[in-house]
Design an enzyme around this catalytic site. Sequence first.
Site, PDB file in Angstrom:
ATOM      1  CB  CYS A   1      -9.160  -1.262  -4.270  1.00  0.00           C
ATOM      2  SG  CYS A   1     -10.332  -1.535  -2.917  1.00  0.00           S
TER       3      CYS A   1
ATOM      4  CB  CYS B   1      -8.712  -3.031   0.145  1.00  0.00           C
ATOM      5  SG  CYS B   1     -10.040  -3.614  -0.925  1.00  0.00           S
TER       6      CYS B   1
END
Length: 76
Positions: free
Chosen positions: A10, A13
């Site tokens: 994501c 991340c």
Amino acid sequence: MVIKVLGSGCLKCNKLEEAARKAVEELGIDAKIEKVQDFKDIMAYGVMQTPALVVNEQVKVMGKVPSVEEIKKLLK
């Protein structure tokens, strides 16, 4: 030193991975940065919220994106 960024890939991340790479570069340390995206592997660390930062097999941060400065403190 082995640094692992745990997460699904994501936006948060990816930001954590970028920050970790920058911290390593600024400190001038020899470190291998790995992305761990398999949920079974992430769960093995006991992580319930991503992103997470693991340094030498120890979970240092979970569920947030620390600043580059915060990461540098964790790596020293």
